[in-house]
Scaffold this motif. Structure first.
Motif, short mmCIF file in Angstrom:
data_model
loop_
_atom_site.label_atom_id
_atom_site.label_comp_id
_atom_site.label_asym_id
_atom_site.label_seq_id
_atom_site.Cartn_x
_atom_site.Cartn_y
_atom_site.Cartn_z
N GLU A 54 27.86 40.30 60.18
CA GLU A 54 29.11 40.91 60.64
C GLU A 54 29.03 42.42 60.46
OE1 GLU A 54 32.69 39.47 58.92
OE2 GLU A 54 32.76 37.67 60.16
N VAL A 55 29.39 43.14 61.52
CA VAL A 55 29.40 44.61 61.47
C VAL A 55 30.74 45.09 62.01
CG1 VAL A 55 26.90 44.77 61.73
CG2 VAL A 55 28.35 44.85 63.75
N THR A 56 31.14 46.25 61.59
CA THR A 56 32.42 46.82 62.01
C THR A 56 32.15 48.11 62.77
OG1 THR A 56 33.52 45.88 60.07
CG2 THR A 56 34.66 47.64 61.24
N VAL A 57 32.79 48.23 63.94
CA VAL A 57 32.62 49.42 64.77
C VAL A 57 34.00 49.89 65.23
CG1 VAL A 57 30.33 48.75 65.59
CG2 VAL A 57 32.36 48.01 66.86
N PRO A 58 34.13 51.18 65.63
CA PRO A 58 35.42 51.69 66.12
C PRO A 58 35.86 50.96 67.39
CG PRO A 58 33.90 53.48 65.65
CD PRO A 58 33.10 52.23 65.58
N LYS A 72 30.41 36.63 68.50
CA LYS A 72 31.86 36.71 68.64
C LYS A 72 32.33 38.06 68.12
CE LYS A 72 32.62 34.38 64.19
NZ LYS A 72 33.25 33.24 63.49
N HIS A 73 33.59 38.35 68.38
CA HIS A 73 34.20 39.55 67.83
C HIS A 73 35.68 39.30 67.63
CE1 HIS A 73 35.40 40.03 72.03
NE2 HIS A 73 36.32 40.90 71.60
N LYS A 74 36.26 40.09 66.76
CA LYS A 74 37.71 40.05 66.58
C LYS A 74 38.21 41.47 66.38
CE LYS A 74 37.42 38.86 61.63
NZ LYS A 74 37.83 37.88 60.59
N LYS A 75 39.47 41.65 66.75
CA LYS A 75 40.05 42.99 66.74
C LYS A 75 40.90 43.20 65.49
CE LYS A 75 40.48 42.75 71.78
NZ LYS A 75 41.43 42.76 72.92
N THR A 76 40.87 44.41 64.99
CA THR A 76 41.84 44.87 64.00
C THR A 76 42.56 46.06 64.62
OG1 THR A 76 40.28 46.37 62.92
CG2 THR A 76 40.34 44.08 62.13
N ASP A 77 43.36 46.75 63.84
CA ASP A 77 44.14 47.85 64.41
C ASP A 77 43.26 48.92 65.06
OD1 ASP A 77 46.44 46.61 63.64
OD2 ASP A 77 46.62 47.72 61.75
N ASP A 78 42.23 49.31 64.38
CA ASP A 78 41.40 50.40 64.92
C ASP A 78 39.92 50.07 64.94
OD1 ASP A 78 41.00 50.32 62.23
OD2 ASP A 78 41.36 52.45 61.86
N SER A 79 39.59 48.79 64.69
CA SER A 79 38.19 48.42 64.60
C SER A 79 37.92 47.11 65.32
CB SER A 79 37.75 48.29 63.13
OG SER A 79 37.95 49.49 62.43
N LEU A 80 36.63 46.87 65.51
CA LEU A 80 36.15 45.59 66.02
C LEU A 80 35.17 45.03 64.99
CD1 LEU A 80 35.37 46.65 69.71
CD2 LEU A 80 37.25 45.17 68.99
N ILE A 81 35.41 43.80 64.59
CA ILE A 81 34.48 43.12 63.68
C ILE A 81 33.61 42.21 64.54
CG2 ILE A 81 34.25 41.59 61.70
CD1 ILE A 81 37.01 42.53 60.80
#
Length: 942
Positions: free
Chosen positions: A550-554, A503-512
């Motif tokens: 869980e990893v965070t990418v732009p 799965k993934h979820k969005k933040t303002d400038d990132s994807l978790i």
């Protein structure tokens, strides 16, 4: 290159001063006698004990003796791979070794004997060999050379001689015991590193080809005498050929490149340029070859060809001739280059050299033929270019070939001894896995790390004894990342790598992003960010994912997240490797209808279609279309639908099935099949039948010995039959039968054994049956076939023989058999024979049993495929006494179980050969199923 005779004298002096050497040596004086196809050999072996153990016996390899009988490891290996050639060979085509004398340096005779592995000799010493001491053996023996038809080595039809493993050589003792390796047609002799001198005498009509140095060559009268010498050698190959132009010699930077690999479509200048390119590539990526000459032969290539190239005739091969020629040279030269330089256990540590060979082959293609596709020029043809297979790069075939076995759960670890590998793994899959493993590691460590380490390994250990752990140490020595996982997981096991984006979820400038390790195999994985133009925005490596992470990418400009986008990692399932960042529905794959089977495309739900044709005399010619989802790689869920039109009945007919397979990774139960099948055809003129059959199967094998042909299966099914009423069959047209069968099979070509126990329960009857079959090919080349069948009704409340046991032609009420005319009593199609139940060949009166039946069938060959057969048994019907039945005749066993003819001679009917309409008594077995026929040729690989 000829050495001056003075040089030879110096070599002889040095050779005699053996105590100054740190390794063993051999001197051989051999005479070739073409009339008897023999070598007469005088040999001295100087054995150096390099261990700390005291040795009281020596072991010698005599691999030529592996051809001597039908019981050797070589003959057994052939039989396991459904090859009877060595078993059926004539005495004059076999090889053997006759030892005349075996003494020590004082010419005292030593006791010796052949071990159970007849191509290994044990020599009892009169004095022990202490550590760092030498021992001299003197042997006199005759070698009867085998025909080259078996392994490619021996005498050819043209009376040339291609020799390998032709002389006795010392086995290796490494402190942990002797390496007792028999010849199993694996070309993996593990012999000591020797300095070797060979004096050869042979008829002058032959030209000698060898990669040893020629120190003297004289032709006297009708014979030629040649002296060869080599340092740091293990394997000696000699070619005696009548055509002096059969081999070409290319000189390249001091190296003599000797080959008979030919390309008729290339001119000499192009071939010279190709050889130069190949040799320079190998030298630049490995290092300088330690010998003056290298011998690269067509025999070696045929033994380990470029699969895909060699299966097609030359006029159909879609690759440029120069590309084919260079890859043939490269693969064969790399194998020889490594074998003659790196001396290691070729049977248990083969993966190192296989990996280097495959890795450098991939690098060569990337360097000089980067745009080459796996289908070559065919990938540009209309109708072909739409296939996903046509879009694959040439190097994509390596992970694909490995995955063919991984998806079948028949892959084996890279440390599995070579003689324990099934043939496809030994020849293809494990070579691919080792090569793509190094490519995977190189991408993970970056900066061409593996390229540098391969070269370091080769140059530090060439002409020395080495082990796989030496290669591991060099790779780990200054690795920028931890690579323990590569050896513990990728090399030492058959664990599969498989990740998904959970799965993934969005933040303002990132994807978790949550990554999931689906199989618990800890290995690094890459994730790519892809924009709307399919450009790569980032590539990140992730490690230590045991379950989820869980990893965070732009987030900027990312349209898709894709795992293993460049497909460097040999991943088990790529169909769940991507996820759109724009929502769930955009992740769904689109349907793709495609003519003919293709490889798996992870971005589409593929539905394949092909025309199909069936035939029986009621439906007539029955064309249809087959819709299915099975790709070239196995997958868990498979459906297969075949709607058809029967011209004979002018009606729609067809079949369909849905199958789910669950593979088990532990224990001997390796697969569970859940299956639903249905069909609707005609069983007589104007009479339709339909079946619906759910089933569940449990399949067993010995997971510790995948080479074994033993298989067991427990099958449970519920057969539902819906049938048009027939006035000739006095029974309810619709019925259901619950069937349980446990079956065992070992389909060896020398020894065949199978049996099953079967239980059927229906409303009006229940019965049990056992079936046993045995085939044995004896030493005399006689083949005996035995079969036994017994069946008994538990209860039987039917009013006809439709469900009864049958002597010669079962009614097939479960619709299992492929009858061409299942309701025929007369005519050609009534003569079709399927060996089931009673297994009789003659049509006897009252052939059914509604109580019990016991029969046996036997046949033995008289000459090749001509056999005599006999059947006998007892049958009993309710309310009647048991009846003895028998028949006999001649069987033409053209292809066992696939195409056979039976000619009855004598039976309960009397002398059938003297009766009218004898042609109507002849029975035949024929198999028309393409899948069944293909299995006849592919069974040796899997």
């Amino acid at each position: 290159m000829l050495k001056p005779f003075s040089t030879y004298l110096l070599l002889t002096i040095v050779f005699c001063g053996l105590k100054s050497f740190s390794q063993s040596s051999q001197k051989i004086d051999a005479t070739l006698l073409p009339n008897t196809r023999q070598l007469h050999i005088q040999q001295e072996i100087i054995f150096h004990n390099t261990t700390n153990d005291t040795l009281n016996a020596l072991y010698l390899y005599d691999w030529n003796h592996a051809y001597s009988s039908k019981n050797t490891a070589l003959a057994t290996r052939f039989g396991e791979e459904f090859n009877k050639s060595l078993h059926l060979a004539k005495r004059e085509d076999r090889g053997h070794t006759e030892i005349l004398s075996l003494t020590d340096k004082n010419f005292d005779f030593l006791d010796w004997k052949r071990t159970e592995k007849s191509d290994i000799i044990r020599v009892q010493l009169k004095f022990p060999i202490y550590p760092d001491k030498y021992y001299s053996l003197k042997l006199s023996y005759k070698v009867k050379l085998p025909s080259a038809q078996f392994t490619g080595y021996g005498f050819t039809n043209e009376n040339n001689y291609h020799l390998r493993y032709w002389h006795i050589s010392p086995a290796i003792y490494d402190g942990n015991g002797w390496r007792m390796y028999s010849n199993k047609n694996l070309n993996d002799l593990n012999s000591l590193i020797n300095d070797i001198e060979i004096k050869l005498t042979y008829p002058g009509i032959y030209t000698l080809i060898s990669d040893l140095d020629i120190v003297k060559n004289n032709t006297e009268a009708l014979h030629t005498k040649t002296i060869l010498y080599g340092e740091n050698r293990s394997d000696v190959r000699l070619y005696f050929v009548k055509n002096k132009d059969a081999f070409f010699i290319y000189k390249n930077d001091g190296l003599g490149f000797i080959t008979n690999i030919e390309s008729k479509d290339l001119n000499d200048s192009t071939k010279i340029a190709s050889v130069r390119r190949v040799v320079n590539f190998i030298k630049n990526n490995l290092g300088r070859y330690p010998h003056n000459k290298i011998l690269v032969t067509e025999d070696d290539y045929k033994r380990n060809p470029l699969y895909g190239f060699n299966q097609l005739p030359s006029f159909l091969r879609p690759f440029p001739e120069e590309f084919q020629y260079e890859l043939k040279l490269l693969k064969t030269a790399l194998g020889t280059y490594l074998d003659n330089s790196l001396f290691m256990d070729n049977r248990s540590e083969y993966w190192v050299k296989d990996g280097i060979q495959s890795y450098l082959m991939m690098k060569y293609t990337d360097t000089f033929y980067q745009d080459m596709k796996v289908l070559g020029k065919l990938s540009k043809i209309w109708g072909v270019r739409t296939f996903h297979l046509a879009q694959m790069d040439f190097n994509d075939k390596y992970p694909y070939l490995y995955m063919m076995m991984a998806r079948r759960y028949s892959d084996q670890s890279l440390t599995t001894p070579r003689d324990s590998l099934i043939k496809f793994n030994e020849r293809i899959a494990n070579k691919s896995k080792s090569g793509i493993g190094l490519a995977y590691l190189n991408d993970y460590l970056d900066n061409n790390y593996i390229d540098r380490k391969i070269k370091e390994y080769y140059n530090s250990l060439k002409t020395k004894k080495s082990k796989a752990e030496n290669f591991e140490s060099i790779l780990k020595k200054d690795a920028p990342k931890d690579i323990d996982w590569f050896f513990s997981t990728y090399v030492d096991s058959n664990k599969k790598i498989d990740y998904k984006i959970q799965k993934h979820k969005k933040t303002d400038d990132s994807l978790i992003v949550t990554l999931q390790n689906k199989r618990g195999t800890t290995a690094p994985i890459t994730m790519f960010g892809i924009d709307k133009n399919d450009s790569i925005l980032f590539k990140n490596w992730y490690t230590d994912i045991s379950k989820t992470k869980e990893v965070t990418v732009p987030r900027k400009d990312v349209k898709r997240l894709v795992l293993n986008y460049d497909r460097v990692i040999p991943e088990f399932n790529e169909r769940d490797n991507w996820k759109s960042v724009n929502g769930f529905f955009s992740t769904n794959r689109k349907l793709k209808f495609q003519f003919f089977k293709d490889i798996e495309d992870p971005y589409y739900n593929q539905i394949f279609y092909v025309p199909v044709f069936r035939f029986n005399i009621y439906d007539g010619i029955t064309p249809g279309i087959r819709l299915y989802n099975k790709t070239f790689l196995n997958r868990p869920f498979i459906y297969d639908l075949q709607p058809s039109y029967a011209f004979g009945e002018k009606a729609l007919v067809g079949s369909g099935s849905f199958r789910y397979r669950k593979y088990m990774e532990r224990g001997n139960m390796y697969r569970i099949d859940a299956y639903m099948a249905g069909s609707s055809y005609h069983y007589a003129d104007g009479l339709r039948y339909s079946t619906i059959t759910p089933s569940l199967s449990f399949l067993f094998r010995d997971n510790n010995n995948l080479r074994s042909n033993e298989r067991e299966v427990l099958n449970m099914r519920f057969v539902n039959v819906i049938r048009d009423f027939s006035p000739t069959i006095d029974t309810d047209p619709d019925y259901s039968v619950f069937n349980v069968r446990y079956a065992y099979g070992n389909n060896g070509i020398i020894d065949y054994k199978s049996w099953f126990a079967d239980v059927q329960v229906a409303r009006d009857f229940a019965k049990v049956a056992v079936n046993w079959e045995y085939r044995k090919l004896f030493q005399s080349n006689r083949q005996l076939n035995l079969r036994f069948f017994a069946g008994k009704f538990i209860y039987n409340e039917t009013n006809s023989d439709y469900f009864s046991f049958a002597l010669d032609r079962p009614t097939d009420y479960l619709f299992d058999y492929d009858y061409l005319g299942r309701s025929e009593d007369t005519g050609l199609f009534s003569q079709q024979l399927i060996i089931a139940e009673g297994g009789f060949k003659s049509k006897l009166p009252h052939p059914f049993a509604n109580d019990w039946i016991v029969t046996s069938n036997a046949s033995i060959n008289l000459w090749r495929w001509i056999e005599v057969y006999g059947d006998m048994g007892m049958i009993r019907n309710k309310g009647r006494d048991p009846r003895f039945v028998y028949d006999s005749g001649i069987r033409l066993n053209l292809v066992t179980d696939y195409f056979e003819l039976y000619f009855p001679v004598y039976s309960n009917n009397g002398w059938e050969v003297a009766q009218p309409q004898y042609d109507e008594k002849i029975r035949f077995i024929v198999t028309l199923s393409p899948k069944t026929l293909i299995g006849l040729f592919t069974r040796k690989w899997f």
